[in-house]
Design a protein around this motif. Structure first.
Motif, PDB file in Angstrom:
ATOM      1  N   GLN A 114     -80.671 153.723  56.440  1.00  0.00           N
ATOM      2  CA  GLN A 114     -79.758 154.698  57.014  1.00  0.00           C
ATOM      3  C   GLN A 114     -78.311 154.368  56.662  1.00  0.00           C
ATOM      4  O   GLN A 114     -77.520 155.254  56.317  1.00  0.00           O
ATOM      5  CB  GLN A 114     -79.934 154.744  58.533  1.00  0.00           C
ATOM      6  N   THR A 115     -77.964 153.081  56.721  1.00  0.00           N
ATOM      7  CA  THR A 115     -76.612 152.655  56.361  1.00  0.00           C
ATOM      8  C   THR A 115     -76.338 152.891  54.884  1.00  0.00           C
ATOM      9  O   THR A 115     -75.250 153.339  54.496  1.00  0.00           O
ATOM     10  CB  THR A 115     -76.422 151.168  56.698  1.00  0.00           C
ATOM     11  N   ASN A 146     -75.789 156.570  54.249  1.00  0.00           N
ATOM     12  CA  ASN A 146     -74.569 157.107  54.876  1.00  0.00           C
ATOM     13  C   ASN A 146     -73.507 156.031  54.925  1.00  0.00           C
ATOM     14  O   ASN A 146     -73.153 155.542  56.007  1.00  0.00           O
ATOM     15  CB  ASN A 146     -74.877 157.619  56.285  1.00  0.00           C
ATOM     16  N   PRO A 147     -72.966 155.606  53.764  1.00  0.00           N
ATOM     17  CA  PRO A 147     -71.967 154.534  53.751  1.00  0.00           C
ATOM     18  C   PRO A 147     -70.683 154.965  54.446  1.00  0.00           C
ATOM     19  O   PRO A 147     -70.268 156.125  54.339  1.00  0.00           O
ATOM     20  CB  PRO A 147     -71.729 154.289  52.254  1.00  0.00           C
ATOM     21  N   ALA A 148     -70.086 154.032  55.153  1.00  0.00           N
ATOM     22  CA  ALA A 148     -68.817 154.323  55.821  1.00  0.00           C
ATOM     23  C   ALA A 148     -67.713 154.422  54.774  1.00  0.00           C
ATOM     24  O   ALA A 148     -67.633 153.601  53.861  1.00  0.00           O
ATOM     25  CB  ALA A 148     -68.481 153.222  56.826  1.00  0.00           C
ATOM     26  N   LYS A 174     -82.923 151.016  59.542  1.00  0.00           N
ATOM     27  CA  LYS A 174     -81.486 150.992  59.812  1.00  0.00           C
ATOM     28  C   LYS A 174     -80.709 150.665  58.549  1.00  0.00           C
ATOM     29  O   LYS A 174     -79.633 151.227  58.296  1.00  0.00           O
ATOM     30  CB  LYS A 174     -81.178 149.969  60.912  1.00  0.00           C
ATOM     31  N   GLN A 175     -81.241 149.759  57.743  1.00  0.00           N
ATOM     32  CA  GLN A 175     -80.595 149.395  56.486  1.00  0.00           C
ATOM     33  C   GLN A 175     -80.572 150.593  55.531  1.00  0.00           C
ATOM     34  O   GLN A 175     -79.560 150.848  54.866  1.00  0.00           O
ATOM     35  CB  GLN A 175     -81.330 148.209  55.853  1.00  0.00           C
TER      36      GLN A 175
END
Length: 575
Positions: free
Chosen positions: A435-436, A439-441, A432-433
């Motif tokens: 993935q974040t 794909n940064p917001a 999950k880390q």
């Protein structure tokens, strides 16, 4: 500004994003893979000796008489994840080919018999390319002498099928078990009546099935309970057949009356029943409102419209402004000729029909007589499955790179939980880390343009279009030529839209295909195409003249299309 400078500008805008992603990935700590010390009737982590247990099948698929034959041509490979790697050195079994049939199996050292025992089935699924249409389920195969890995196919007898499946409206986690009738000896598939939805994610998902000796079951996803029930109550068809069934030899008597109501044979239409009376009549009591403006039209010429400067009365005809709603009618009851409204006719009755009465000859709804079911049996312990001799993945899928890992098949819920703690619970937060980080917001109200090479239309169409357009206009403000060369999708899309709008506009005004082929439409369309092609072909030139020509081309093309459309629209209104 030369192309090199434009690239440097785009690179400078993208640098913070790239650095942030690289920094985020480098800050992630990944442990090294260590095989578990747990034991079970079957436990697979796809270590280096995996090929001694697993064998791919390339048999023909049983198509039940269909002329077209399918072979299991899909390839398998044991490797580390390609996306979101949670643990260094942690490998899994990966289905490598899309739009292909895959089959692979592993025979158990000793057949698993769960009679009187809890059965626990647990494994990880990682959809590295997501899943649009296909399966990721496993089959626990029946233990028998004919169990040969090289012949494993969809026709191989299985005991349990468990795992995710998705295609079209299908989105479920299968739990199917085969049950043998002690009377007929035939097997029948029992499907879970209310299956839960699968998780369509690129990160690992843990699926767990627990079947207990009390005939209950539980399905968990990522350790959380998603469904519970009973093998005796929550499957279709039911495990146990009905004790009585309809007599197949019984037939309904010819004189059986099953119409509960009939029309009253003694009823007659009343003398005052007028079938010709209309449903609506004019409201004779209505009066015209005092503010009704009968002399005012509903539509008037727009007083604010002005004739275009290039309008030629001799060529284009007399100019007449477009029509708009009459503003005088906005604040009154209405305009134009007034007529009395229609109201419902109180005398309306419609066609007459005789009323329905109870049928004196009615005998009720006929049903065949019941007889004892010759195939009846009662199995109170369907959880005592037949011995299981192997595990197999027999899958067709449109997506590749589906990874399976950490398979546990045994009798201990606590051991399955320990395996989850040693593996899934460690890798899941790391994935999950990652993935974040990948794909940064975007910052609120400050979306950062991405390089065209970093975007894919299929991943996120809205993001792709927005980012491409913003990057194009950012570069175009400084150098239109290099903007077209660096982001060619935007000017290409603009040209296509202009051509489409011209075709639709003139088609609507002058009548479909004939209008679309008119000389005026072709001329306007060709001008737009010629200008865009001219600018695109000159994109390699970096001179000031070429730059000005590109800017003029887009402006002239759009203005010409708009003016042509206005002229044809007004002329149509005149005619």
């Amino acid at each position: 500004m030369h192309f090199k400078n434009s690239v440097l500008l785009a690179s400078a805008a993208l640098a913070p994003i790239a650095l942030a992603q690289e920094a985020g990935a480098s800050n992630i700590t990944r442990p090294n893979f260590t095989p578990t010390d747990l034991t079970a009737p079957f436990l697979e982590q796809f270590t280096d000796d995996w090929e001694s247990r697993w064998q791919a099948s390339h048999a023909k698929k049983d198509t039940k008489g269909d002329e077209e034959e399918w072979a299991y041509v899909g390839n398998w490979k044991v490797e580390e994840p390609l996306v979101y790697k949670g643990i260094n050195g942690d490998k899994g079994l990966v289905l490598k080919d899309k739009a292909a049939h895959h089959a692979i199996s592993a025979k158990f050292p000793t057949a698993i018999d769960n009679t009187g025992k809890t059965l626990v089935v647990q494994y990880e699924v990682k959809l590295q390319d997501l899943l649009e249409c296909g399966g990721a389920y496993m089959k626990l195969l029946q233990d028998n002498a004919a169990l040969h890995a090289e012949e494993f196919s969809n026709a191989s007898p299985y005991v349990i099928m468990f795992g995710p499946d998705k295609c079209g409206s299908t989105n479920k986690v299968h739990f199917i078990f085969k049950h043998k009738s002690p009377v007929t000896g035939e097997y029948e598939e029992k499907h879970m009546s209310k299956p839960v939805s699968m998780r369509n994610e690129k990160t690992s998902t843990l699926y767990t099935l627990i079947v207990k000796p009390d005939q209950t079951f539980e399905i968990k996803i990522n350790g959380e309970s998603e469904a519970t029930g009973s093998l005796l109550e929550d499957f279709a068809p039911a495990v146990n057949p009905l004790a009585q069934i309809d007599d197949p030899k019984d037939t309904k008597p010819l004189d059986w009356i099953d119409e509960a109501k009939i029309t009253d044979p003694d009823a007659t239409k009343p003398d005052d029943w007028d079938e010709e009376a209309p449903f609506n009549i004019i409201d004779e009591s209505a009066e015209k409102p005092d503010d009704w403006l009968e002399d005012e039209p509903l539509m008037v010429v727009d007083p604010e419209a002005t004739k275009p400067e290039d309008w030629d009365d001799e060529e284009d005809g007399d100019w007449i402004g477009p029509m708009v709603p009459n503003p005088k009618c906005a604040d009154v009851s209405g305009c134009g000729p007034w007529e009395k409204p229609l109201i419902k006719n109180p005398a309306f009755k419609g066609p007459w029909s005789a009323p329905m009465i109870d049928n004196p000859a009615y005998k009720g709804i006929w049903a065949p007589a019941k007889i004892a079911n010759p195939d009846y049996f009662e199995d109170k312990t369907p959880a005592n499955f037949e011995p299981i001799g192997a595990i197999g993945f027999e899958i067709w899928t449109m997506q590749k790179d589906i990874l399976f890992d950490n398979i546990y098949i045994g009798h201990s819920e606590s051991d399955a939980e320990k395996l989850k703690t040693e593996t899934f619970d460690i890798k899941a937060p790391i994935e999950k880390q990652e993935q974040t980080a990948a794909n940064p917001a975007p910052e609120p109200h400050k979306p950062s343009p991405n390089s065209p090479l970093d975007l894919s239309f299929t991943d996120d169409p809205l993001l792709y279009v927005r980012e491409k357009a913003e990057l194009f206009w950012t570069l175009a403000q400084r150098d239109p030529i290099q903007a077209m060369q660096f982001v060619p999708e935007v000017p290409g899309a603009i040209a296509a839209i202009l051509v489409l709008l011209l075709t639709l506009m003139f088609g609507g005004l002058f009548g479909g295909a004939a209008a679309a082929n008119s000389p005026q439409v072709k001329e306007a369309t060709n001008k737009v195409k010629a200008k865009v092609n001219e600018v695109t072909s000159d994109a390699k030139t970096t001179s000031k003249d070429a730059k000005d020509e590109a800017a003029d081309a887009v402006h002239v093309g759009a203005e010409h299309a708009r003016e042509e459309a206005n002229k044809r629209k007004t002329r149509s209104a005149v005619n």
